[in-house]
Design a protein around this motif. Sequence first.
Motif, PDB file in Angstrom:
ATOM      1  N   ALA A 151      -3.439  -5.879  -3.687  1.00  0.00           N
ATOM      2  CA  ALA A 151      -3.957  -4.518  -3.599  1.00  0.00           C
ATOM      3  C   ALA A 151      -4.803  -4.352  -2.358  1.00  0.00           C
ATOM      4  O   ALA A 151      -5.630  -5.206  -2.024  1.00  0.00           O
ATOM      5  CB  ALA A 151      -4.788  -4.185  -4.838  1.00  0.00           C
ATOM      6  N   SER A 152      -4.589  -3.251  -1.677  1.00  0.00           N
ATOM      7  CA  SER A 152      -5.424  -2.822  -0.557  1.00  0.00           C
ATOM      8  C   SER A 152      -6.034  -1.483  -0.945  1.00  0.00           C
ATOM      9  O   SER A 152      -5.715  -0.932  -1.994  1.00  0.00           O
ATOM     10  CB  SER A 152      -4.579  -2.679   0.712  1.00  0.00           C
ATOM     11  N   PRO A 153      -6.893  -0.923  -0.110  1.00  0.00           N
ATOM     12  CA  PRO A 153      -7.409   0.405  -0.440  1.00  0.00           C
ATOM     13  C   PRO A 153      -6.317   1.475  -0.515  1.00  0.00           C
ATOM     14  O   PRO A 153      -6.524   2.522  -1.114  1.00  0.00           O
ATOM     15  CB  PRO A 153      -8.374   0.701   0.711  1.00  0.00           C
ATOM     16  N   GLU A 154      -5.156   1.227   0.093  1.00  0.00           N
ATOM     17  CA  GLU A 154      -4.104   2.237   0.144  1.00  0.00           C
ATOM     18  C   GLU A 154      -2.931   1.987  -0.796  1.00  0.00           C
ATOM     19  O   GLU A 154      -2.163   2.902  -1.084  1.00  0.00           O
ATOM     20  CB  GLU A 154      -3.535   2.344   1.567  1.00  0.00           C
ATOM     21  N   LEU A 155      -2.767   0.749  -1.279  1.00  0.00           N
ATOM     22  CA  LEU A 155      -1.514   0.409  -1.948  1.00  0.00           C
ATOM     23  C   LEU A 155      -1.722  -0.762  -2.900  1.00  0.00           C
ATOM     24  O   LEU A 155      -2.489  -1.683  -2.615  1.00  0.00           O
ATOM     25  CB  LEU A 155      -0.469   0.033  -0.893  1.00  0.00           C
TER      26      LEU A 155
END
Length: 349
Positions: A151-155
């Motif tokens: 997980a990233s902040p976008e996805l």
Amino acid sequence: MPLPRLALTAGEPAGIGPELLIRLAAIPLAATLVAITDRALLERAAARCGASIELIEDDGSNATEPCPGTLRVRHLPLAIDEVPGQPDPRNATHVLATLTEAADGCLAGRYDAVVTAPLQKSSINDAGIRFSGHTEFFAERAHVDVVMMLASPELRVALATTHLPLAAVASAITAESLTRTLRIMHGELRMKFGLADPRIAVLGINPHAGEGGHLGHEEIDTLIPVLETLRGEGMRLTGPLPADTAFVPAQRRHYDAVLAMYHDQALPVLKSEAFERTVNLTLGLPFIRTSVDHGTALDLAGTGQADPASLIAAARMALELVARRVTHSPSPLRGEGRDEGPILPRTIK
């Protein structure tokens, strides 16, 4: 108020993990950090980083305020001193002992979460110990089925299979395994990320998601029947989608997370966009486990130059998940019923 206790494993002693732990200990973090490794290994890592870190024996207590520059240690000795950049199979039992202590400590309530630095799987296998990765090790230790997610902040991207040769992927994805994976993923998105009704995009196995059977039958024979059954149970599932277009902006606003069929199908997208901000976490465990999204970087080991950004992100996400577990229940999705876009992780500012 007592701070959460985060167990930190250093991973491969000859890699960048020990230096990353030293860098993490230097920043303000609302947690009691407990490094499970060899104390002398950390001392040498601190010297290579030019960092002044106070190492103290862990007494099992919780700190009440952040104490940057201090790192508690649960000492587990190396078999042989490390040589940066040169993994030694003789230290494989040490690495596995650190993982065992972290997992068992979380299960026993000694730690609130575990954050893992990268290890060298080949070195453990070279020692004659069958080992495929952190995810599988923790699953076996806890006697549960798990799902790997990055997980990233976008996805957010979860995997239906993890560390398998490409030739073994199709046969590994069965109706039973896919159903189990989606149920774990759906439940953890609700409980860990607070999404009341998570929207999950499911990728196909074949190019163009099989193109109606012309490029493979796995979608028709396995994926579509499973998705239809789970939709009947109330899950919001999209797919199977062609992987080559699933990540374009017009698609992303329709889902909160993606289930990819194999390791390299979706992770290159995630890592190319947010390598320093991506966190690896294991869904389905009875405890919280997060990790970096990169390897041991043997070429950087011993230089003190390794970037700690991913480990810092992993620690922050672990703390966010601990806080949500303690104080929150699943909350309604923003704009539920409308396609306003995915709810993004709030881990990294």
